[in-house]
Design an enzyme around this catalytic site. Structure first.
Site, PDB file in Angstrom:
ATOM      1  N   LYS A 183      -7.778   1.688  -3.122  1.00 34.49           N
ATOM      2  CA  LYS A 183      -7.436   1.202  -1.768  1.00 34.49           C
ATOM      3  C   LYS A 183      -7.563   2.325  -0.728  1.00 34.49           C
ATOM      4  O   LYS A 183      -8.189   2.141   0.321  1.00 34.49           O
ATOM      5  CB  LYS A 183      -5.997   0.649  -1.795  1.00 34.49           C
ATOM      6  N   LYS A 225      -1.741   4.994   8.650  1.00 36.93           N
ATOM      7  CA  LYS A 225      -0.909   5.115   7.432  1.00 36.93           C
ATOM      8  C   LYS A 225      -1.803   5.348   6.207  1.00 36.93           C
ATOM      9  O   LYS A 225      -1.549   6.234   5.387  1.00 36.93           O
ATOM     10  CB  LYS A 225      -0.079   3.836   7.246  1.00 36.93           C
ATOM     11  N   THR A 229       0.870  -1.179   0.000  1.00 35.51           N
ATOM     12  CA  THR A 229       0.000   0.000   0.000  1.00 35.51           C
ATOM     13  C   THR A 229       0.905   1.227   0.000  1.00 35.51           C
ATOM     14  O   THR A 229       1.617   1.463   0.980  1.00 35.51           O
ATOM     15  CB  THR A 229      -0.895   0.036   1.252  1.00 35.51           C
TER      16      THR A 229
HETATM   17  P1  NAD Z   1       5.882  -5.846   7.346  1.00 33.18           P
HETATM   18  O1  NAD Z   1       6.647  -4.714   7.891  1.00 33.18           O
HETATM   19  O2  NAD Z   1       5.501  -6.987   8.236  1.00 33.18           O
HETATM   20  O3  NAD Z   1       6.675  -6.469   6.083  1.00 33.18           O
HETATM   21  C1  NAD Z   1       7.448  -5.732   5.182  1.00 33.18           C
HETATM   22  C2  NAD Z   1       8.694  -6.566   4.871  1.00 33.18           C
HETATM   23  O4  NAD Z   1       9.461  -5.890   3.869  1.00 33.18           O
HETATM   24  C3  NAD Z   1       9.622  -6.743   6.081  1.00 33.18           C
HETATM   25  O5  NAD Z   1       9.810  -8.126   6.329  1.00 33.18           O
HETATM   26  C4  NAD Z   1      10.919  -6.040   5.666  1.00 33.18           C
HETATM   27  O6  NAD Z   1      12.083  -6.676   6.164  1.00 33.18           O
HETATM   28  C5  NAD Z   1      10.824  -6.140   4.153  1.00 33.18           C
HETATM   29  N1  NAD Z   1      11.659  -5.161   3.464  1.00 33.18           N
HETATM   30  C6  NAD Z   1      11.748  -3.808   3.687  1.00 33.18           C
HETATM   31  N2  NAD Z   1      12.623  -3.252   2.820  1.00 33.18           N
HETATM   32  C7  NAD Z   1      13.077  -4.263   2.038  1.00 33.18           C
HETATM   33  C8  NAD Z   1      13.999  -4.326   0.953  1.00 33.18           C
HETATM   34  N3  NAD Z   1      14.647  -3.225   0.517  1.00 33.18           N
HETATM   35  N4  NAD Z   1      14.235  -5.534   0.371  1.00 33.18           N
HETATM   36  C9  NAD Z   1      13.599  -6.646   0.816  1.00 33.18           C
HETATM   37  N5  NAD Z   1      12.718  -6.650   1.834  1.00 33.18           N
HETATM   38  C10 NAD Z   1      12.462  -5.477   2.440  1.00 33.18           C
HETATM   39  O7  NAD Z   1       4.571  -5.205   6.668  1.00 33.18           O
HETATM   40  P2  NAD Z   1       3.209  -5.960   6.251  1.00 33.18           P
HETATM   41  O8  NAD Z   1       2.240  -5.911   7.376  1.00 33.18           O
HETATM   42  O9  NAD Z   1       3.568  -7.264   5.623  1.00 33.18           O
HETATM   43  O10 NAD Z   1       2.672  -4.938   5.136  1.00 33.18           O
HETATM   44  C11 NAD Z   1       3.249  -4.866   3.837  1.00 33.18           C
HETATM   45  C12 NAD Z   1       2.402  -3.920   2.998  1.00 33.18           C
HETATM   46  O11 NAD Z   1       1.052  -4.391   2.951  1.00 33.18           O
HETATM   47  C13 NAD Z   1       2.346  -2.486   3.562  1.00 33.18           C
HETATM   48  O12 NAD Z   1       2.397  -1.579   2.499  1.00 33.18           O
HETATM   49  C14 NAD Z   1       0.991  -2.453   4.273  1.00 33.18           C
HETATM   50  O13 NAD Z   1       0.437  -1.168   4.330  1.00 33.18           O
HETATM   51  C15 NAD Z   1       0.166  -3.372   3.378  1.00 33.18           C
HETATM   52  N6  NAD Z   1      -0.991  -4.012   4.043  1.00 33.18           N
HETATM   53  C16 NAD Z   1      -0.864  -4.548   5.284  1.00 33.18           C
HETATM   54  C17 NAD Z   1      -1.969  -5.161   5.882  1.00 33.18           C
HETATM   55  C18 NAD Z   1      -1.878  -5.779   7.262  1.00 33.18           C
HETATM   56  O14 NAD Z   1      -2.916  -6.089   7.848  1.00 33.18           O
HETATM   57  N7  NAD Z   1      -0.671  -5.987   7.797  1.00 33.18           N
HETATM   58  C19 NAD Z   1      -3.192  -5.221   5.202  1.00 33.18           C
HETATM   59  C20 NAD Z   1      -3.289  -4.705   3.914  1.00 33.18           C
HETATM   60  C21 NAD Z   1      -2.162  -4.095   3.339  1.00 33.18           C
END
Ligand code: NAD
Length: 295
Positions: free
Chosen positions: A169, A244, A94
């Site tokens: 979204k 966010k 997102t």
């Molecule tokens: P998270 O922080 O758990 O996961 C993100 C991952 O990206 C981490 O494991 C981090 O180490 C990795 N990362 C960061 N920079 C990196 C790079 N340069 N190379 C490789 N890996 C890298 O976050 P999440 O909860 O999995 O959310 C991910 C996305 O999904 C976000 O944009 C969030 O807004 C969206 N989202 C989350 C939810 C939810 O309920 N958690 C729901 C819908 C959408």
């Protein structure tokens, strides 16, 4: 065998990558976190040592990263220079609409097909393969995007051209944030007026106050057993995540010149709840702040 590179194996990406592997695809996974990579490997993915290594022979690349700057950097420095031009690029993070359009333009200029495809549904839906995807892409690419997303999805909808998935979204989540606050205020008022919460739910859910925040995700514990309110607001959709998304909506509104006063108020209320310590709680826990209780 279809080769999928999966970059970003966090709370959401871990389950999504596992579902690609379960569907029989060869998943080359990479995350900066060794623990996230270990988990993906245990779920049937192959470890890559870098983004470049993960994407080198990919038919498709899926990214699930925290925010716009991460997506811009990973695409510009690691994916576009190293993936084969035939690879279908899908970003499910997102992020702000501007970043999505900028990355799409760079990808297109370099000869790639690209889609922004953010998701609705939390970690349980990511694990179960039942996320809803909102897609911004060229019309002719949608069938390929849908097929690539299928193991992670219960519904894949094309919103329009590049950036439209992110627009859908943040607009959807602005409705959700505002409606949840409305429902919470109504429960707080009902309580002060001596009206039983469960009785109010029964009446409003069959009246014009009915909405998703009330009947699917009721912030008042009891009437909707699956709602996080019954688990002390643990799990679900964290307040920090809602904040966010509301910030992204406000930034987009300011840039586009749209009036979104209720969106701005919802952002302010969630920012306050976050500062009071509610950031890790499900967003329906804002009921406690509105009742005058500590999170
Ligand atoms: P998270 O922080 O758990 O996961 C993100 C991952 O990206 C981490 O494991 C981090 O180490 C990795 N990362 C960061 N920079 C990196 C790079 N340069 N190379 C490789 N890996 C890298 O976050 P999440 O909860 O999995 O959310 C991910 C996305 O999904 C976000 O944009 C969030 O807004 C969206 N989202 C989350 C939810 C939810 O309920 N958690 C729901 C819908 C959408």
């Amino acid at each position: 065998m279809t080769r999928v590179a999966f970059i970003g194996l966090g709370n959401m990406g871990g389950g999504m990558a596992a579902n690609q592997a379960k569907a029989g695809r060869e998943v080359m996974a990479f995350d900066l976190s060794p623990a996230a990579l270990d988990k993906a490997a245990a779920a049937g993915c192959s470890r890559a040592g870098s983004v470049a290594e993960a994407v080198r022979t990919a038919d498709a690349v899926v990214t699930m990263l925290p925010a716009g700057p991460h997506v811009r950097q990973v695409y510009a420095e690691h994916i576009l220079p190293h993936a084969p031009k035939t690879a279908l690029l899908i970003d499910s993070s997102t992020i702000d609409v501007e970043s999505a359009r900028a990355v799409a333009a760079q990808a297109k200029a370099a000869g790639f097909r690209f889609a922004d495809a953010p998701v609705s549904g939390g970690t349980a839906a990511a694990d179960a393969g039942t996320l809803a995807f909102m897609v911004g892409c060229d019309e002719g690419d949608f069938a390929a995007v849908e097929a690539m997303i299928a193991p992670m999805s219960r519904a894949t909808m094309r919103a329009g051209d590049h950036g439209a998935g992110q627009a859908a979204k943040i607009c959807n989540n602005m409705v959700l944030g505002i409606s949840m606050i409305g429902v919470c205020e109504a429960f707080a008022l009902a309580e002060k007026l001596g009206l039983d919460g469960e009785r109010f739910f029964e009446i409003a859910s069959k009246s014009s106050g009915q909405c998703w925040s009330l009947t699917n995700y009721c912030p008042w514990p009891g009437p909707v057993p699956a709602a996080p309110s019954n688990r002390n607001y643990e799990g679900g959709f964290a307040t920090a995540m809602m904040l966010k998304d509301l910030k992204l909506a406000q930034e987009a509104a300011a840039r586009a010149g749209a009036a979104t006063p209720l969106g701005a108020t919802a952002e302010g209320l969630y920012a306050l709840f976050d500062r009071l310590g509610g950031g890790g709680k499900d967003f329906s826990a804002i009921l406690e702040m509105l009742r005058g209780n500590a999170p």
